[in-house]
Design a protein around this motif. Structure first.
Motif, PDB file in Angstrom:
ATOM      1  N   ASP A 125       0.806  -1.220   0.000  1.00  0.00           N
ATOM      2  CA  ASP A 125       0.000   0.000   0.000  1.00  0.00           C
ATOM      3  C   ASP A 125       0.844   1.277   0.000  1.00  0.00           C
ATOM      4  N   HIS A 126       2.173   1.116  -0.099  1.00  0.00           N
ATOM      5  CA  HIS A 126       3.096   2.258  -0.155  1.00  0.00           C
ATOM      6  C   HIS A 126       2.876   3.215   1.031  1.00  0.00           C
ATOM      7  N   ILE A 127       2.994   2.637   2.226  1.00  0.00           N
ATOM      8  CA  ILE A 127       2.849   3.421   3.460  1.00  0.00           C
ATOM      9  C   ILE A 127       3.929   4.493   3.525  1.00  0.00           C
ATOM     10  N   GLY A 128       3.546   5.710   3.890  1.00  0.00           N
ATOM     11  CA  GLY A 128       4.508   6.802   4.012  1.00  0.00           C
ATOM     12  C   GLY A 128       4.491   7.408   5.403  1.00  0.00           C
ATOM     13  N   ILE A 129       5.416   8.329   5.639  1.00  0.00           N
ATOM     14  CA  ILE A 129       5.509   9.019   6.928  1.00  0.00           C
ATOM     15  C   ILE A 129       4.987  10.440   6.785  1.00  0.00           C
ATOM     16  N   ASN A 130       4.187  10.872   7.740  1.00  0.00           N
ATOM     17  CA  ASN A 130       3.792  12.275   7.874  1.00  0.00           C
ATOM     18  C   ASN A 130       4.504  12.840   9.089  1.00  0.00           C
ATOM     19  N   ALA A 131       5.394  13.783   8.859  1.00  0.00           N
ATOM     20  CA  ALA A 131       6.164  14.389   9.948  1.00  0.00           C
ATOM     21  C   ALA A 131       6.099  15.917   9.814  1.00  0.00           C
ATOM     22  N   PRO A 132       4.920  16.501  10.041  1.00  0.00           N
ATOM     23  CA  PRO A 132       4.722  17.927   9.767  1.00  0.00           C
ATOM     24  C   PRO A 132       5.471  18.883  10.681  1.00  0.00           C
ATOM     25  N   TYR A 133       6.023  18.373  11.779  1.00  0.00           N
ATOM     26  CA  TYR A 133       6.724  19.258  12.716  1.00  0.00           C
ATOM     27  C   TYR A 133       8.245  19.215  12.544  1.00  0.00           C
TER      28      TYR A 133
END
Length: 219
Positions: A152-160
């Motif tokens: 599912d091509h999991i990604g990272i969300n690191a907005p900070y």
């Protein structure tokens, strides 16, 4: 309606609790890792509190092997924790080797198992000096590896990633977060010691964000 298709790594500290509230509309699941640090128990209680408050599922995954086999003052009891600012050389002893890499890998597998698409993590600019697995280059490369390694091509969300802790506290102020319901101290006591690197950074962030510090510190 926003789809809840993400998991968050939630410690119960200021940064991840702020991220939880900031992106609650996207988060379906929060995971806290118990890796044997001095402050895991205190943080986990607050992580559970905020998930209950927001109606978000919360699970705790034990990682006893890290406390048993890894070397870090964070895993050796309160007396081993150095005092001072994060910029001080002695604070490097608090690094738990590849902690974020391990947690992100597990969260990635959990996300794909649950049909979720991404993993939120609350690393920030203040961490980068001594924690290699908090830096933008690491987060980007880890996200790419996770995407390649999952159907599912999991990604990272690191907005900070590029924000300071003060900027994160300012976001929390706007969101109305009560930071008395978060925990930071590396010594893990009933009250914050007020002297270790994370306590010093916490004090600075709250002060600079114009927040009256609600933290109970040892006298």
């Amino acid at each position: 309606m926003t789809e809840k298709n993400a998991i968050i790594i939630l410690s119960g500290g200021m940064d991840s609790v702020t991220l939880l509230h900031d992106y609650k509309e996207h988060i379906a699941l929060a995971v806290t890792f118990d890796y044997g640090s001095n402050h895991n128990k205190r943080e986990t209680d607050f992580a559970a509190y905020h998930c209950k408050l927001l109606g978000i599922e919360h699970i705790v995954i034990p990682l006893e092997f890290m406390g048993k086999y890894f070397k870090s003052s964070l895993l050796e009891g309160a007396d081993a924790i150095p005092e001072g600012h994060y910029e001080d050389e002695n604070m490097k002893s608090t690094v738990v080797p590849f902690r974020n890499g391990i947690m992100l890998a597990i969260a990635c597998g959990l996300a794909e198992s649950r049909g979720l698409k991404s993993v939120f993590i609350a690393n920030h600019a203040g961490n980068h000096a001594i924690y290699p697995d908090c830096r933008a280059t690491f987060i980007a490369s880890m996200s790419e590896s996770m995407s390649y390694g999952t159907y599912d091509h999991i990604g990272i969300n690191a907005p900070y990633t590029s924000l300071t802790k003060t900027q994160i506290a300012a976001i929390g102020k706007q969101l109305g977060i009560d930071y008395a319901t978060t925990y930071s101290c590396y010594k893990g006591g009933e009250k914050h010691c007020g002297k270790c690197g994370t306590c010093v950074e916490r004090k600075e962030a709250l002060r600079e964000a114009g927040i009256d510090d609600p933290t109970e510190y040892e006298k």
